[in-house]
Design an enzyme around this catalytic site. Structure first.
Site, short mmCIF file in Angstrom:
data_model
loop_
_atom_site.label_atom_id
_atom_site.label_comp_id
_atom_site.label_asym_id
_atom_site.label_seq_id
_atom_site.Cartn_x
_atom_site.Cartn_y
_atom_site.Cartn_z
N GLY A 129 0.82 -1.20 0.00
CA GLY A 129 0.00 0.00 0.00
C GLY A 129 0.85 1.25 0.00
O GLY A 129 1.91 1.30 0.64
N ALA A 132 -0.65 6.03 4.76
CA ALA A 132 -0.01 5.14 5.73
C ALA A 132 1.19 4.45 5.10
O ALA A 132 2.30 4.47 5.64
CB ALA A 132 -1.03 4.12 6.24
N GLY A 133 0.98 3.83 3.94
CA GLY A 133 2.04 3.04 3.32
C GLY A 133 3.20 3.89 2.81
O GLY A 133 4.37 3.56 3.04
N SER A 148 -17.24 17.35 0.65
CA SER A 148 -16.49 17.39 1.91
C SER A 148 -17.27 17.96 3.10
O SER A 148 -18.04 18.90 2.97
CB SER A 148 -15.24 18.24 1.72
OG SER A 148 -14.68 18.56 2.96
N ARG A 194 -20.61 12.91 12.08
CA ARG A 194 -21.18 12.35 10.86
C ARG A 194 -22.32 11.38 11.11
O ARG A 194 -23.33 11.40 10.42
CB ARG A 194 -20.09 11.63 10.09
CG ARG A 194 -19.09 12.60 9.58
CD ARG A 194 -17.91 11.94 8.96
NE ARG A 194 -17.06 12.98 8.40
CZ ARG A 194 -15.90 12.75 7.82
NH1 ARG A 194 -15.44 11.52 7.73
NH2 ARG A 194 -15.21 13.74 7.33
N HIS A 198 -18.63 5.61 3.53
CA HIS A 198 -17.46 6.45 3.32
C HIS A 198 -16.18 5.88 3.91
O HIS A 198 -15.10 6.02 3.35
CB HIS A 198 -17.75 7.81 3.95
CG HIS A 198 -16.63 8.78 3.87
ND1 HIS A 198 -16.13 9.20 2.66
CD2 HIS A 198 -15.91 9.42 4.81
CE1 HIS A 198 -15.14 10.07 2.88
NE2 HIS A 198 -14.98 10.20 4.18
N GLU A 245 -6.18 3.07 7.45
CA GLU A 245 -7.58 2.63 7.51
C GLU A 245 -7.69 1.11 7.61
O GLU A 245 -8.72 0.59 8.04
CB GLU A 245 -8.35 3.16 6.28
CG GLU A 245 -9.85 3.06 6.45
CD GLU A 245 -10.65 3.70 5.32
OE1 GLU A 245 -10.12 4.58 4.62
OE2 GLU A 245 -11.82 3.31 5.15
C1 LIG Z 1 -13.68 10.94 -0.88
C2 LIG Z 1 -12.97 10.84 0.43
C3 LIG Z 1 -12.59 11.97 1.12
C4 LIG Z 1 -11.93 11.89 2.33
N1 LIG Z 1 -11.59 13.03 2.98
C5 LIG Z 1 -10.91 12.94 4.15
C6 LIG Z 1 -10.50 14.12 4.83
O1 LIG Z 1 -10.73 15.23 4.38
N2 LIG Z 1 -9.82 13.99 5.98
C7 LIG Z 1 -9.52 12.77 6.50
O2 LIG Z 1 -8.87 12.72 7.53
N3 LIG Z 1 -9.88 11.64 5.87
C8 LIG Z 1 -10.58 11.69 4.71
N4 LIG Z 1 -10.96 10.54 4.08
C9 LIG Z 1 -10.50 9.23 4.59
C10 LIG Z 1 -9.06 9.00 4.20
O3 LIG Z 1 -8.81 9.52 2.93
C11 LIG Z 1 -8.67 7.53 4.17
O4 LIG Z 1 -9.12 6.89 5.31
C12 LIG Z 1 -7.17 7.39 4.13
O5 LIG Z 1 -6.64 8.17 3.10
C13 LIG Z 1 -6.74 5.95 3.97
O6 LIG Z 1 -5.35 5.92 3.78
P1 LIG Z 1 -4.57 4.56 3.78
O7 LIG Z 1 -3.13 4.90 3.59
O8 LIG Z 1 -4.91 3.77 4.98
O9 LIG Z 1 -5.12 3.74 2.52
P2 LIG Z 1 -5.32 4.10 0.99
O10 LIG Z 1 -4.98 5.49 0.67
O11 LIG Z 1 -6.66 3.59 0.63
O12 LIG Z 1 -4.23 3.24 0.25
C14 LIG Z 1 -4.34 1.87 0.07
C15 LIG Z 1 -3.15 1.40 -0.70
O13 LIG Z 1 -3.07 0.00 -0.63
C16 LIG Z 1 -2.87 -0.55 -1.91
N5 LIG Z 1 -3.45 -1.87 -1.88
C17 LIG Z 1 -4.64 -2.25 -1.36
N6 LIG Z 1 -4.79 -3.58 -1.48
C18 LIG Z 1 -3.67 -4.04 -2.05
C19 LIG Z 1 -3.22 -5.33 -2.41
N7 LIG Z 1 -3.95 -6.43 -2.19
N8 LIG Z 1 -2.01 -5.44 -3.02
C20 LIG Z 1 -1.24 -4.33 -3.25
N9 LIG Z 1 -1.62 -3.11 -2.90
C21 LIG Z 1 -2.82 -2.96 -2.31
C22 LIG Z 1 -3.47 0.43 -2.86
O14 LIG Z 1 -2.86 0.29 -4.12
C23 LIG Z 1 -3.13 1.74 -2.17
O15 LIG Z 1 -1.83 2.11 -2.56
C24 LIG Z 1 -11.64 10.63 2.87
C25 LIG Z 1 -12.03 9.48 2.19
C26 LIG Z 1 -12.72 9.58 0.99
C27 LIG Z 1 -13.21 8.33 0.35
#
Ligand SMILES: Cc1cc2nc3c(=O)[nH]c(=O)nc-3n(C[C@H](O)[C@H](O)[C@H](O)COP(=O)(O)OP(=O)(O)OC[C@H]3O[C@@H](n4cnc5c(N)ncnc54)[C@H](O)[C@@H]3O)c2cc1C
Ligand code: SF4
Ligand code: FES
Lengths: 254, 657
Positions: B39, B43-44, B283, B329, B421, B445
């Site tokens: 990922g 986070a990643g 948003s 929310r 969401h 997440e």
């Molecule tokens: C439209 C929208 C608006 C938002 N706005 C806000 C905001 O304003 N403020 C806030 O705090 N939060 C907001 N959020 C929530 C927040 O964006 C997410 O919770 C957060 O960005 C998740 O980050 P992450 O690094 O955990 O995962 P993600 O950004 O979802 O990244 C997941 C990664 O894992 C990879 N991956 C997944 N499965 C696999 C697999 N099997 N093999 C290889 N790679 C894989 C993907 O390629 C990707 O790179 C919003 C969410 C949405 C949907």
């Protein structure tokens, strides 16, 4: 808003893989709602193809809200279609009329080889960033965020450049397949901020060198990139890039 | 008993003490230790870059064509930090308190406090990387409000905060790639964890371009794979967001925490028809200025601007005067559903409420006029100036709304409705972010850790970056310090061979079904079951039905799914089939979890448990725990409980009135 349904002919580029020559194929879709997005229309076609035992059309997409930069498509001769400041995923079918023929092609540029059908390989952009599109600050090195006030106009201008989504439409639109708009957006973003200053010269040299190495063409200032850019990245960034490059060249230590 | 390994000591000293005492790995040894990061979201990317900087050998995977496209890019509104730059009474304690309360007292105090402690460092780090946050004229950072708080602690970059933060982390990552510390694998999907002697030792990944399976060794594996909102088919998540990585880990022994805790966001563009492939968020920051209302009359047919002020019901302001439009929310979503169910909804579907900016436009216009010291200015000019201000704040969101709906939100109120969401649930992790499988971590997440039963706005970005930049670099050392004696294991090891075989068998099985129904159709059917019976409101009967229906759907899927193309080629339908198969299994567990929790809390609203005023009714004496599910066999899970001990905060009924 008046909604309507339409029947369309789609002329789509099909190419099995990188080696395949590829060619156009025609498809009919029926009862497409004006409320659908363009990609939802392609979803409908793909469901139809799967049902008929044919190979669905491969296209890149993810966020479907105009921000990830994953979608592409050359639609009726324009990257991301006809709407201004728009990505393919945000293009909606009310842009089309019943009975129309829509031509859909992949980005065409030597530096973006086709993976399959409408999907291309844009990893060259990542390598350009690797060459210098960053500020060298390790985690934990930072001082308090407000210890460095930044002029609001500069911050806003940096943001405007940083909005680039790395989609590659600028390259696809350019007859030389130049990546100057993309590159200049990153150079501008970092050059406009004081944090970017220490690496200013090496950044612009290295990034330009990498761009050349990837096989992108030269910029002849036609402005086609700016017109196609979904994020309205200004061509003024290219002028700034040239200035940065010149400055770096003149002051470079020999 | 589940041990969260929370350090001893007073709450505000735990993290400092932990950092002071955790084991370290010296630089020479770091070079010999390999870490796999799956990922590249906030986070990643932040974890991979930081671990690369520290000297570990890192491999990173994402399924998109570039790490910059991870779903985090789509986050709009902002990121919280307890900086108290506004001098409005913010502090680490208050951010901690708001987050626990917002989560309806179902989060772990120690983790949330740590999150609040490092929140300020995140902003500093991002500024140093060149993230162009919004600024005031004096050159200092600007803040806005988000729901569930009464201070202004949200940092933002117009409506593209996630994009800017991710670009910052992505650039840090690309720098490490250029330096050779990190190796990137784009268009790769992790399909299995490899476990050797009870420790995670690598993954099996599939190259999505040619379909080949690959084995990758790591001394530790980090899953930063995002949330699973797409189990509902329609959500605000990107199309590719999925549960597969977490689900594979779960089936290999990682417990799943609070799977049913889902966030339904109140302000999204309503569904327009069957063709809909995803929903688009408007948003939460819009609730700073937008006022939510419905007509006072049921079945109203007049257009919004023909309805006079006194015939409008600003129901959030009416029900929750203290927080008004900025209630959390879950509260705002339920209130919208309540009004629509009662027949006050608007638009053709009647499944929508108005989000209106007319007042804000006038207010801002007047402020602009005031700044210029002018008097006797026409209403039109005030409105025109006000629109400019609103445009600067939310322009990209307004544009997005117009592109999708064809309506101009500067002139007409937006129509909005709640949509799936975010998922608070995820892989269960301890204080060090390690799952119940040794050496297997979950960040962002993908884990369940910090948001309890409801996440506050602008806190997911904060958590993702906290996990990646400031937590894992310490906690992973505490594990890897004991691994320096373990040389890298060859991927010819039997465990790699058999795990790869499991993956290829499954893919071949999927391809051999050759049924009649498309993957998409199954996904839609699953989504409908989940939304109707495990969505904004749940009850025992519905959940029991849902479980039966999902089990049936699973049978059908495995006997009748139709996947075109071949294994060894670029085949998005095959990728999706694997993901939907996992979503189906997850859906069942979510319903089981929701059924088990005989209370309402945060986003988990069981109709049987509500106050007279329709608010969520918690049952602290019986349900003050994290449910952590262990997978046993098909359709069977064992529930483990992590009891939540509130040492500092006293849980009460949440009150936003
Ligand atoms: C439209 C929208 C608006 C938002 N706005 C806000 C905001 O304003 N403020 C806030 O705090 N939060 C907001 N959020 C929530 C927040 O964006 C997410 O919770 C957060 O960005 C998740 O980050 P992450 O690094 O955990 O995962 P993600 O950004 O979802 O990244 C997941 C990664 O894992 C990879 N991956 C997944 N499965 C696999 C697999 N099997 N093999 C290889 N790679 C894989 C993907 O390629 C990707 O790179 C919003 C969410 C949405 C949907
Ligand atoms: S400059 Fe514009 S067209 Fe080019 S990659 Fe960036 S967003 Fe796309
Ligand atoms: S799919 Fe993300 S920009 Fe189009």
């Amino acid at each position: 808003m008046q909604h309507y349904n339409m029947n369309l002919t789609l002329k789509v580029w099909r190419q099995k893989n990188k080696e395949d020559k590829g060619g156009f194929q025609n498809y009919q879709v029926k009862d497409i709602s004006s409320e659908m997005s363009f990609l939802e229309m392609l979803d409908v076609l793909n469901e139809q193809l799967i049902r008929d035992g044919q190979d669905p059309i491969a296209f890149d997409h993810d966020c479907r809200e105009g921000i990830c930069g994953m979608c592409s498509l050359y639609i009726n001769g324009k990257p991301h279609g006809d709407w201004k400041a728009n990505t393919t995923c945000q293009l909606h079918m009310r842009a089309f009329k019943d009975g129309e023929t829509i031509v859909i092609e992949p980005w065409r540029a030597g530096a973006f080889p086709v993976v399959k059908d409408l999907v291309v390989d844009r990893s060259a952009f990542d390598r350009i960033i690797q060459a210098g599109g960053f500020i060298s600050v390790n985690t934990g090195n930072a001082v308090d965020g407000n210890s460095l006030p930044i002029n609001k106009d500069a911050a806003d201008a940096a943001f405007a450049a940083a909005m680039c989504i790395g989609c590659g439409a600028c390259v696809a639109a350019c007859k030389n397949a130049s990546a100057m708009l993309f590159l200049s957006a990153k150079v501008s973003h970092l050059a406009l901020l004081p944090q970017g200053d220490p690496e200013r010269k090496s950044r612009v040299f290295n990034m330009v060198a990498q761009m050349d190495k990837e096989g992108f063409g030269a910029c002849t200032n036609t402005g086609a990139c700016e017109a196609a850019c979904p994020k309205e990245i200004s061509i003024a960034n290219i002028a700034r890039l040239n200035k940065e490059y010149l400055f770096a060249s003149i002051t470079a230590e020999k | 008993m589940l041990d969260a390994k929370i350090p001893a000591g007073s709450l505000d000293q735990k993290w400092t003490d932990y950092k002071g005492h955790c084991k370290l790995v010296n630089p020479a040894n770091k070079r010999k230790l390999e870490v796999i990061v799956v990922g590249t979201g906030l986070a990643g990317a932040s974890a991979a870059a930081s671990l690369g900087e520290l000297g570990y050998k890192v491999k990173v995977f994402c399924f998109q064509d570039s790490p910059r496209r991870a779903h985090s890019i789509a986050a709009q509104g902002g990121i919280n930090a307890a900086k108290n730059y506004q001098n409005d009474g913010d502090s680490i304690f208050r951010l901690f308190y708001d987050t626990i309360k917002g989560g309806d007292y179902r989060a772990r105090e120690a983790n949330v406090h740590r999150l609040a402690e490092v929140s300020g460092n995140i902003i500093d780090q991002c500024v140093a990387q060149g993230v162009p946050f919004a600024r005031e004229y004096g050159g200092l950072l600007s803040n806005r409000s988000f729901g569930g708080t009464q201070v202004q602690r949200t940092f933002y970059a117009a409506g593209q905060t996630g994009q800017q933060l991710l670009i910052g982390a992505y650039q840090a990552l690309e720098r490490q790639i250029a330096l050779g510390n990190v190796k990137m694998y784009n268009r790769h999907e992790m399909l299995e964890v490899v476990i050797i002697d009870e420790k995670a030792r690598g993954i099996i990944a599939r190259d999505l371009v040619n379909g080949n399976l690959e084995r990758h060794f790591g001394h530790a594996v980090l899953l930063c794979t995002g949330g699973y909102g797409n189990v509902f088919y329609l959500s605000t998540n990107a199309m590719g967001s999925n549960v597969t990585a977490a689900w594979k880990a779960h089936k290999k022994g990682a417990f799943f925490g609070n799977p049913s805790f889902t966030q339904i966001h109140p302000t999204c563009i309503p569904v327009s028809g069957d063709h809909q492939s995803k929903l688009t968020l408007m948003s939460e920051s819009l609730r700073n200025d937008g006022r939510i209302w419905v007509p006072k009359k049921q079945g109203e047919t007049r257009k919004a601007n023909e309805i006079p002020e006194e015939e409008r019901d600003y129901y959030l302001e009416r029900r929750y005067p203290a927080f008004g439009n900025l209630v959390p929310r879950d509260v705002a979503s339920r209130a919208a559903k309540e009004r629509c169910d009662a027949g006050f909804g608007v638009g053709t579907s009647k499944q929508a409420v108005y989000l209106d900016f007319a007042d804000a436009i006038k207010r801002y216009g007047k402020i602009e006029i005031g700044k210029e010291g002018r008097e006797n200015v026409s209403e039109e000019e005030i409105i025109a100036l006000g629109k400019e201000v609103v445009k600067e704040k939310y322009g990209n969101l307004f544009d997005m709304y117009e592109k999708i709906t064809g309506e101009n939100p500067y002139e007409l109120p937006m129509r909005i409705y709640p949509a799936v969401h975010y998922t608070m649930g995820g892989l269960w992790v301890d204080y060090e972010l390690m799952t119940t499988v040794k050496g297997l971590y979950a960040l962002g997440e993908a884990n369940f850790s910090d948001h309890g039963a409801n996440r506050l706005g602008a806190s997911a970005l904060m958590q993702g970056l906290a996990d990646g930049y400031f937590v894992i670099p310490y906690t992973i050392g505490n594990y890897l310090a004991d691994e320096i004696y373990n040389k890298s294991i060859s991927t010819d090891h039997e465990a790699f061979v058999t795990t790869e075989k499991e993956v290829s068998n499954r893919i071949e099985k999927l391809m051999s079904i050759k049924g009649n129904i498309s993957v998409e159709t199954f996904h839609k059917r699953l989504g409908k079951i989940m939304w109707d019976k495990c969505g904004m409101a749940r009850n025992a009967q519905g959940l029991e039905q849902a479980i039966t229906e999902i089990q049936q759907l699973k049978k059908e899927f495995w006997s009748d799914v139709k996947i075109p193309g071949a294994i060894n080629e670029f085949n998005p339908e095959l990728d999706k089939a694997g993901r939907v198969a996992d979503f189906i299994e997850l859906g069942e567990l979510m319903c089981i979890d929701a059924l088990q929790r005989n209370e309402s809390c945060g986003g988990h609203f069981r109709e049987e448990y509500q106050t007279n005023e329709g608010e969520a009714l918690r049952d602290d004496s019986n349900y003050m725990y994290v449910s952590a599910w262990e997978h046993k066999q098909e359709h069977t899970w064992e529930l483990h409980k992590e009891t939540l001990n509130y040492e500092v905060i006293k849980p009460t009924q949440r009150n936003y009135k």
